[in-house]
Motif scaffolding. Structure first.
Motif, PDB file in Angstrom:
ATOM      1  N   ASN A  54      31.391  21.234  82.217  1.00  0.00           N
ATOM      2  CA  ASN A  54      30.289  22.155  82.539  1.00  0.00           C
ATOM      3  C   ASN A  54      30.372  23.424  81.700  1.00  0.00           C
ATOM      4  N   ARG A  55      31.589  23.900  81.477  1.00  0.00           N
ATOM      5  CA  ARG A  55      31.769  25.100  80.663  1.00  0.00           C
ATOM      6  C   ARG A  55      31.281  24.856  79.233  1.00  0.00           C
ATOM      7  N   VAL A  56      31.621  23.673  78.698  1.00  0.00           N
ATOM      8  CA  VAL A  56      31.190  23.346  77.343  1.00  0.00           C
ATOM      9  C   VAL A  56      29.672  23.214  77.277  1.00  0.00           C
ATOM     10  N   THR A  57      29.068  22.629  78.293  1.00  0.00           N
ATOM     11  CA  THR A  57      27.609  22.509  78.323  1.00  0.00           C
ATOM     12  C   THR A  57      26.940  23.880  78.276  1.00  0.00           C
ATOM     13  N   ARG A  58      27.591  24.871  78.895  1.00  0.00           N
ATOM     14  CA  ARG A  58      27.022  26.220  78.922  1.00  0.00           C
ATOM     15  C   ARG A  58      27.380  27.047  77.688  1.00  0.00           C
ATOM     16  N   LEU A  59      28.647  26.906  77.233  1.00  0.00           N
ATOM     17  CA  LEU A  59      29.170  27.848  76.245  1.00  0.00           C
ATOM     18  C   LEU A  59      29.661  27.212  74.957  1.00  0.00           C
ATOM     19  N   GLY A  60      29.706  25.890  74.911  1.00  0.00           N
ATOM     20  CA  GLY A  60      30.152  25.210  73.705  1.00  0.00           C
ATOM     21  C   GLY A  60      31.648  24.922  73.697  1.00  0.00           C
ATOM     22  N   LEU A  61      32.049  24.046  72.791  1.00  0.00           N
ATOM     23  CA  LEU A  61      33.452  23.623  72.725  1.00  0.00           C
ATOM     24  C   LEU A  61      34.393  24.778  72.412  1.00  0.00           C
ATOM     25  N   GLY A  62      33.930  25.741  71.634  1.00  0.00           N
ATOM     26  CA  GLY A  62      34.789  26.864  71.276  1.00  0.00           C
ATOM     27  C   GLY A  62      35.285  27.632  72.478  1.00  0.00           C
ATOM     28  N   SER A  63      34.544  27.562  73.586  1.00  0.00           N
ATOM     29  CA  SER A  63      34.934  28.312  74.781  1.00  0.00           C
ATOM     30  C   SER A  63      36.208  27.786  75.417  1.00  0.00           C
ATOM     31  N   LEU A  64      36.608  26.563  75.082  1.00  0.00           N
ATOM     32  CA  LEU A  64      37.839  25.994  75.660  1.00  0.00           C
ATOM     33  C   LEU A  64      39.073  26.732  75.167  1.00  0.00           C
ATOM     34  N   HIS A  65      38.991  27.369  74.011  1.00  0.00           N
ATOM     35  CA  HIS A  65      40.136  28.107  73.478  1.00  0.00           C
ATOM     36  C   HIS A  65      40.502  29.287  74.381  1.00  0.00           C
ATOM     37  N   GLU A  66      39.577  29.726  75.211  1.00  0.00           N
ATOM     38  CA  GLU A  66      39.832  30.866  76.084  1.00  0.00           C
ATOM     39  C   GLU A  66      40.626  30.483  77.331  1.00  0.00           C
TER      40      GLU A  66
ATOM     41  N   ILE B 120      38.312  19.694  69.729  1.00  0.00           N
ATOM     42  CA  ILE B 120      37.814  18.355  70.041  1.00  0.00           C
ATOM     43  C   ILE B 120      36.861  17.920  68.933  1.00  0.00           C
ATOM     44  N   ASP B 121      37.061  16.708  68.459  1.00  0.00           N
ATOM     45  CA  ASP B 121      36.187  16.191  67.415  1.00  0.00           C
ATOM     46  C   ASP B 121      34.825  15.815  68.003  1.00  0.00           C
ATOM     47  N   THR B 122      33.768  16.218  67.330  1.00  0.00           N
ATOM     48  CA  THR B 122      32.420  15.806  67.744  1.00  0.00           C
ATOM     49  C   THR B 122      31.964  14.693  66.808  1.00  0.00           C
ATOM     50  N   ALA B 123      31.964  13.494  67.337  1.00  0.00           N
ATOM     51  CA  ALA B 123      31.669  12.316  66.527  1.00  0.00           C
ATOM     52  C   ALA B 123      30.255  12.393  65.949  1.00  0.00           C
ATOM     53  N   ALA B 124      30.178  12.232  64.633  1.00  0.00           N
ATOM     54  CA  ALA B 124      28.883  12.262  63.961  1.00  0.00           C
ATOM     55  C   ALA B 124      28.397  10.829  63.746  1.00  0.00           C
ATOM     56  N   GLY B 125      27.267  10.695  63.067  1.00  0.00           N
ATOM     57  CA  GLY B 125      26.796   9.377  62.687  1.00  0.00           C
ATOM     58  C   GLY B 125      26.168   8.609  63.824  1.00  0.00           C
TER      59      GLY B 125
ATOM     60  N   MET C 241      17.358  18.053  73.947  1.00  0.00           N
ATOM     61  CA  MET C 241      18.795  18.290  74.110  1.00  0.00           C
ATOM     62  C   MET C 241      19.136  19.742  74.401  1.00  0.00           C
ATOM     63  N   GLY C 242      18.269  20.652  73.985  1.00  0.00           N
ATOM     64  CA  GLY C 242      18.573  22.067  74.208  1.00  0.00           C
ATOM     65  C   GLY C 242      19.761  22.540  73.403  1.00  0.00           C
ATOM     66  N   GLY C 243      19.908  22.038  72.180  1.00  0.00           N
ATOM     67  CA  GLY C 243      21.036  22.428  71.332  1.00  0.00           C
ATOM     68  C   GLY C 243      22.155  21.406  71.378  1.00  0.00           C
ATOM     69  N   MET C 244      23.283  21.756  70.765  1.00  0.00           N
ATOM     70  CA  MET C 244      24.402  20.824  70.607  1.00  0.00           C
ATOM     71  C   MET C 244      25.383  20.841  71.768  1.00  0.00           C
ATOM     72  N   LYS C 245      25.278  21.797  72.670  1.00  0.00           N
ATOM     73  CA  LYS C 245      26.324  21.966  73.687  1.00  0.00           C
ATOM     74  C   LYS C 245      26.458  20.764  74.608  1.00  0.00           C
ATOM     75  N   ILE C 246      25.344  20.158  74.986  1.00  0.00           N
ATOM     76  CA  ILE C 246      25.432  19.003  75.892  1.00  0.00           C
ATOM     77  C   ILE C 246      26.082  17.817  75.179  1.00  0.00           C
ATOM     78  N   TYR C 247      25.838  17.706  73.868  1.00  0.00           N
ATOM     79  CA  TYR C 247      26.501  16.658  73.096  1.00  0.00           C
ATOM     80  C   TYR C 247      27.993  16.953  72.966  1.00  0.00           C
ATOM     81  N   GLN C 248      28.336  18.218  72.834  1.00  0.00           N
ATOM     82  CA  GLN C 248      29.744  18.595  72.765  1.00  0.00           C
ATOM     83  C   GLN C 248      30.465  18.260  74.073  1.00  0.00           C
ATOM     84  N   SER C 249      29.799  18.463  75.193  1.00  0.00           N
ATOM     85  CA  SER C 249      30.439  18.128  76.471  1.00  0.00           C
ATOM     86  C   SER C 249      30.629  16.623  76.601  1.00  0.00           C
ATOM     87  N   GLN C 250      29.687  15.849  76.051  1.00  0.00           N
ATOM     88  CA  GLN C 250      29.835  14.395  76.030  1.00  0.00           C
ATOM     89  C   GLN C 250      31.071  14.004  75.224  1.00  0.00           C
TER      90      GLN C 250
END
Length: 288
Positions: free
Chosen positions: A144-156, A170-175, A191-200
């Motif tokens: 949920n945090r990643v969906t709101r703030l992105g993967l970078g927020s996990l470093h906190e 975390i690797d975000t699988a492309a392709g 999608m509302g940006g990349m954050k929901i994909y990052q949480s996936q």
């Protein structure tokens, strides 16, 4: 109710009616296969991914039948891995498996899914045979945090919190996986940006990391991992992430679908990246 009685209750549909309500297809030969043939392939594999439809009651029965066969074939090395429990609940799951707490505590403290009844027979079978159950999924508070703030927020997060997650970043699988995700979501605009994909990707990576950790400590393991179909279909998602954490891990991939006509398969609709396709009778009642 005794454990044996619980398992028999769930296996009865498989023993009887279920046998005429599903078909297994080998994507390599494009012919029908049996559960015995699927399990026999575990001689040359480490992890069996079963991508389910969560409310497919017959699918749950087939899962139990496969795991029961794995337990019989590999009584010392079989292990169960579940999307349905999150990594930070592993101590609770272990306490239940070791008879230290009651099931009611497992349900509350391990935040069991509302349809836990569908997975209970699997857990009880593992418990009966003193086999591991891997709480594989990422804690929802972090996805949920990643969906709101992105993967970078996990470093906190502090070091203790990070113990429940794969190594950062975390690797975000492309392709192919990204394209599939976008299509499923209804396009980029939805999608509302990349954050929901990052949480996936966090979800997938955590499941893969959990499996890889177990394999590292128990290299002879034969793990059955169960997740929603999207997470492993076509050996993408968690299956692809596993190759990053455990490059030598050998995988069997099953994609299961409840369909109107399970006797006929359109091979143009299914990738050979799925070693097996299981089609179940979609007209049967759902588990929820």
């Amino acid at each position: 109710m005794k454990i044996a009685s619980i398992l028999l209750l769930y296996l009865l549909p498989f023993i009887g009616v279920a046998q005429v309500n599903y078909k297994i297809y080998n994507t390599n030969t494009q012919k029908t296969a049996t559960l015995d043939e699927v399990v026999a392939e575990m001689n040359k594999a480490d992890v069996l991914f079963y991508g389910e439809e969560h409310n497919d009651s017959l699918g749950h029965t087939i899962e139990l039948a496969i795991f029961d066969m794995l337990v019989k074939k590999y009584p010392q090395n079989a292990a169960l891995s579940l999307e349905m429990f999150e990594t930070d609940t592993q101590p609770v799951v272990n306490e239940y498996l070791n008879n230290l707490i009651r099931e009611k505590n497992l349900l509350t403290d391990a935040r069991a899914w509302s349809n836990y009844k569908d997975y209970k027979p699997l857990v009880e079978l593992a418990k009966q045979h003193q086999l591991p159950v891997i709480a594989a999924n990422a804690p929802s508070k972090y996805t949920n945090r990643v969906t709101r703030l992105g993967l970078g927020s996990l470093h906190e997060l502090d070091s203790k919190a990070k113990e429940w997650l794969p190594p950062l970043p975390i690797d975000t699988a492309a392709g192919a996986y990204y394209n599939k995700f976008v299509k499923t979501m209804g396009g980029h605009a939805s999608m509302g940006g990349m954050k929901i994909y990052q949480s996936q990707n966090l979800w997938d990576a955590t499941m893969a990391w959990s499996i890889a950790k177990h394999l590292k400590v128990n290299p002879r393991s034969k793990i059955m991992h169960i997740n929603g179909g999207f997470h492993s279909e076509d050996q993408l998602g968690a299956a692809a992430q596993l190759k990053k954490y455990a490059p030598k891990a050998r995988i069997i991939n099953i994609a299961a679908y409840a369909v109107a006509d399970y006797n006929n398969i359109n091979w143009n609709s299914y990738s050979k990246s799925n070693n097996y396709i299981i089609l179940t009778n979609g007209n049967l009642s759902k588990s929820f």
